[in-house]
Motif scaffolding. Structure first.
Motif, mmCIF file in Angstrom:
data_model
loop_
_atom_site.group_PDB
_atom_site.id
_atom_site.type_symbol
_atom_site.label_atom_id
_atom_site.label_comp_id
_atom_site.label_asym_id
_atom_site.label_seq_id
_atom_site.Cartn_x
_atom_site.Cartn_y
_atom_site.Cartn_z
ATOM 1 N N VAL A 179 48.628 14.615 82.609
ATOM 2 C CA VAL A 179 48.919 16.026 82.866
ATOM 3 C C VAL A 179 48.831 16.807 81.566
ATOM 4 O O VAL A 179 49.316 16.369 80.521
ATOM 5 N N SER A 180 48.196 17.980 81.624
ATOM 6 C CA SER A 180 48.156 18.892 80.480
ATOM 7 C C SER A 180 49.254 19.922 80.630
ATOM 8 O O SER A 180 49.554 20.400 81.731
ATOM 9 N N GLU A 181 49.872 20.289 79.507
ATOM 10 C CA GLU A 181 50.846 21.368 79.453
ATOM 11 C C GLU A 181 50.269 22.488 78.590
ATOM 12 O O GLU A 181 49.747 22.228 77.502
ATOM 13 N N ARG A 182 50.377 23.709 79.056
ATOM 14 C CA ARG A 182 49.710 24.824 78.387
ATOM 15 C C ARG A 182 50.091 24.988 76.906
ATOM 16 O O ARG A 182 49.241 25.374 76.088
ATOM 17 N N PRO A 183 51.328 24.701 76.488
ATOM 18 C CA PRO A 183 51.636 24.856 75.060
ATOM 19 C C PRO A 183 50.842 23.927 74.144
ATOM 20 O O PRO A 183 50.878 24.121 72.923
ATOM 21 N N GLY A 184 50.152 22.921 74.702
ATOM 22 C CA GLY A 184 49.294 22.088 73.860
ATOM 23 C C GLY A 184 49.596 20.616 73.889
ATOM 24 O O GLY A 184 49.306 19.900 72.920
ATOM 25 N N ARG A 185 50.138 20.119 75.002
ATOM 26 C CA ARG A 185 50.494 18.707 75.084
ATOM 27 C C ARG A 185 49.830 18.032 76.283
ATOM 28 O O ARG A 185 49.695 18.645 77.345
ATOM 29 N N LEU A 186 49.444 16.775 76.082
ATOM 30 C CA LEU A 186 49.047 15.882 77.163
ATOM 31 C C LEU A 186 50.139 14.834 77.339
ATOM 32 O O LEU A 186 50.668 14.321 76.343
ATOM 33 N N ARG A 187 50.454 14.521 78.577
ATOM 34 C CA ARG A 187 51.476 13.510 78.840
ATOM 35 C C ARG A 187 51.018 12.574 79.955
ATOM 36 O O ARG A 187 50.287 12.990 80.864
ATOM 37 N N ILE A 188 51.484 11.334 79.886
ATOM 38 C CA ILE A 188 51.307 10.371 80.968
ATOM 39 C C ILE A 188 52.535 10.414 81.862
ATOM 40 O O ILE A 188 53.669 10.422 81.373
ATOM 41 N N ILE A 189 52.308 10.473 83.166
ATOM 42 C CA ILE A 189 53.386 10.296 84.136
ATOM 43 C C ILE A 189 53.195 8.924 84.773
ATOM 44 O O ILE A 189 52.132 8.638 85.332
ATOM 45 N N SER A 226 53.833 5.724 87.412
ATOM 46 C CA SER A 226 53.822 5.710 88.886
ATOM 47 C C SER A 226 55.201 5.974 89.468
ATOM 48 O O SER A 226 55.338 6.495 90.568
ATOM 49 N N GLY A 227 56.249 5.651 88.723
ATOM 50 C CA GLY A 227 57.603 5.898 89.202
ATOM 51 C C GLY A 227 58.122 7.287 88.889
ATOM 52 O O GLY A 227 59.251 7.630 89.244
ATOM 53 N N GLY A 228 57.303 8.106 88.205
ATOM 54 C CA GLY A 228 57.679 9.481 87.933
ATOM 55 C C GLY A 228 58.200 9.741 86.530
ATOM 56 O O GLY A 228 58.469 10.894 86.180
ATOM 57 N N LYS A 229 58.326 8.705 85.699
ATOM 58 C CA LYS A 229 58.795 8.920 84.333
ATOM 59 C C LYS A 229 57.729 9.664 83.535
ATOM 60 O O LYS A 229 56.564 9.306 83.544
ATOM 61 N N VAL A 230 58.152 10.712 82.826
ATOM 62 C CA VAL A 230 57.251 11.517 82.010
ATOM 63 C C VAL A 230 57.281 10.993 80.582
ATOM 64 O O VAL A 230 58.339 10.927 79.949
ATOM 65 N N GLY A 231 56.122 10.627 80.069
ATOM 66 C CA GLY A 231 56.042 10.053 78.747
ATOM 67 C C GLY A 231 56.027 11.099 77.649
ATOM 68 O O GLY A 231 55.946 12.308 77.899
ATOM 69 N N PRO A 232 56.097 10.650 76.376
ATOM 70 C CA PRO A 232 56.050 11.573 75.237
ATOM 71 C C PRO A 232 54.664 12.169 75.083
ATOM 72 O O PRO A 232 53.691 11.670 75.670
ATOM 73 N N PRO A 233 54.526 13.224 74.288
ATOM 74 C CA PRO A 233 53.202 13.807 74.067
ATOM 75 C C PRO A 233 52.229 12.797 73.476
ATOM 76 O O PRO A 233 52.590 12.000 72.606
ATOM 77 N N ILE A 234 50.995 12.840 73.945
ATOM 78 C CA ILE A 234 49.933 11.989 73.427
ATOM 79 C C ILE A 234 49.438 12.574 72.116
ATOM 80 O O ILE A 234 49.202 13.788 72.015
ATOM 81 N N ALA A 235 49.260 11.750 71.113
ATOM 82 C CA ALA A 235 48.816 12.212 69.802
ATOM 83 C C ALA A 235 47.319 12.513 69.820
ATOM 84 O O ALA A 235 46.567 11.960 70.628
ATOM 85 N N GLY A 236 46.896 13.387 68.918
ATOM 86 C CA GLY A 236 45.470 13.638 68.729
ATOM 87 C C GLY A 236 44.919 14.841 69.438
ATOM 88 O O GLY A 236 43.701 15.089 69.374
ATOM 89 N N VAL A 237 45.763 15.626 70.114
ATOM 90 C CA VAL A 237 45.288 16.847 70.771
ATOM 91 C C VAL A 237 44.995 17.895 69.696
ATOM 92 O O VAL A 237 45.805 18.103 68.788
ATOM 93 N N PRO A 238 43.851 18.566 69.741
ATOM 94 C CA PRO A 238 43.543 19.576 68.721
ATOM 95 C C PRO A 238 44.455 20.794 68.833
ATOM 96 O O PRO A 238 45.130 21.005 69.849
ATOM 97 N N THR A 239 44.468 21.609 67.785
ATOM 98 C CA THR A 239 45.245 22.840 67.794
ATOM 99 C C THR A 239 44.708 23.793 68.858
ATOM 100 O O THR A 239 43.497 23.981 68.985
ATOM 101 N N VAL A 240 45.612 24.383 69.623
ATOM 102 C CA VAL A 240 45.205 25.320 70.673
ATOM 103 C C VAL A 240 45.820 26.683 70.400
ATOM 104 O O VAL A 240 46.859 26.797 69.735
ATOM 105 N N ALA A 241 45.169 27.725 70.891
ATOM 106 C CA ALA A 241 45.705 29.086 70.819
ATOM 107 C C ALA A 241 46.624 29.281 72.020
ATOM 108 O O ALA A 241 46.202 29.767 73.069
#
Length: 358
Positions: free
Chosen positions: A38-48, A50-65
């Motif tokens: 899942v992408s979050e507009r502030p600039g984060r990608l996360r893994i959810i 199968s049981g619904g636990k939301v993981g920490p932000p994935i590293a390596g996403v470029p800077t976004v406006a």
């Protein structure tokens, strides 16, 4: 709404919250073993999980406006993800020092432990960059031939550029997965035209999908009224801002105030008043019964419902409001590998919701 189309309340499926606590989620992709990206507009990608636990932000996403409508927007998994771990995402790409930005499309590999992005490549950057907080477009669709479609907004202040072929504003572009231009794109080799362009005269497309027959469909925001469903064909002009079924914010005609003109395509369907469509998916599974199979599903940001759209002979014949009781801004809708529908709500406490058959 077009005359003769019935808008009704459809049989409500059961809404099951898969995950919550997401910060303005924008796009969802399906990974192996029931996981979601899942992408979050502030600039984060996360893994959810199968049981619904939301993981920490994935590293390596470029800077976004990440201001206004901009940020980290759509994300999709490559059709060969199980083999190559490749994902594609689009975002508002800032230009250092100028305050300008534009929509960019990137590819990357998800690391084996799914904690970071590797081998990041910018495949496409919209030209020109503009000082604007609005109309990024940014839906990605992989076609059956492996090329990538990307919707691009007109950036609001540059609407007239949607009719010019020397820029990417208000366009659909089509590229190969390595960022090169397909040789059969309609404007390849034509003087004064950018070769990535597939179709033009669009305003702000935030929903896109492949139909069961492989054709590319999209929705786009109109101004005040005039949201559209289009089936963009190679080289065709979809009219914005010369023709529109909407009007200026606060009232008053746009341009000549006309709704049709020779050489410009009519929408398959339009909405007046606007519903602010975002997210788009065809249901191809049997999970909800025969009446729903083949229906088109579109999220409404403005009114907070999922629109189940019935089609016959290529025309919209009925619309049905689903999930309307929650009044949540529905940003994305997808059919999962399990044949069920999933939606994202664009809220500070956004949710991933699975629709279970009634």
């Amino acid at each position: 709404m077009l005359a003769g189309v019935c808008l009704a309340s459809g049989a409500a499926p059961k809404a099951e919250v898969v995950a919550s606590g997401l910060d303005h989620p924008w796009g969802v992709a399906f990974l192996a073993e029931g996981r979601f990206l899942v992408s979050e507009r502030p600039g984060r990608l996360r893994i959810i999980e199968s049981g619904g636990k939301v993981g920490p932000p994935i590293a390596g996403v470029p800077t976004v406006a990440a201001w206004g409508q901009g940020g980290l927007l759509d994300v999709v998994a490559d059709s060969g993800f199980a083999r190559n771990r490749t994902v594609y995402f689009c975002f508002s790409e800032p230009e250092a020092g100028s305050g300008a930005n534009s929509t960019a499309l990137a590819s990357a590999r998800l690391s084996v432990d799914q904690s970071r992005l590797e081998d990041l490549k910018i495949l496409f950057s919209q030209k020109p960059k503009v000082v604007s907080r609005a109309h990024f477009g940014c839906r990605i669709v992989e076609a059956k031939d492996g090329t990538l479609f990307l919707t691009l907004g007109d950036r609001f202040s540059r609407k007239d550029d949607a009719q010019r072929l020397d820029n990417h504003l208000g366009k659909i572009v089509r590229i190969e997965k390595d960022g090169t231009v397909p040789k059969d794109n309609p404007f390849v080799g034509k003087p004064g035209a950018l070769p990535e362009i597939w179709s033009y005269g669009h305003r702000n497309g935030q929903g896109a999908t492949l139909a069961p027959d492989g054709r590319f469909w999209m929705t786009e925001h109109g101004p005040q009224g005039g949201d559209e469903i289009n089936i963009p064909l190679a080289g065709h002009n979809y009219g914005w801002p010369v023709i529109t079924y909407g009007e200026n914010y606060g009232g008053g005609k746009i341009g000549d105030g006309i709704t049709e003109k020779e050489g410009m395509e009519q929408p398959l369907h339009y909405w007046v008043p606007s519903i602010a469509p975002s997210g788009m998916a065809f249901l191809t599974s049997d999970r909800y019964g025969a009446a729903w199979k083949g229906n088109l599903f579109v999220g409404s940001l403005k009114f907070g419902y999922l629109d189940r759209i019935e089609l016959k002979d290529g025309k919209v014949v009925a619309e049905n409001k689903l999930l309307a009781e929650g009044k949540a801004r529905i940003r994305d809708v997808r059919q999962g590998p399990d044949g069920l529908l999933y939606v994202l709500t664009d809220e500070s406490n956004g949710q991933l919701i699975r629709l279970l058959p009634d």
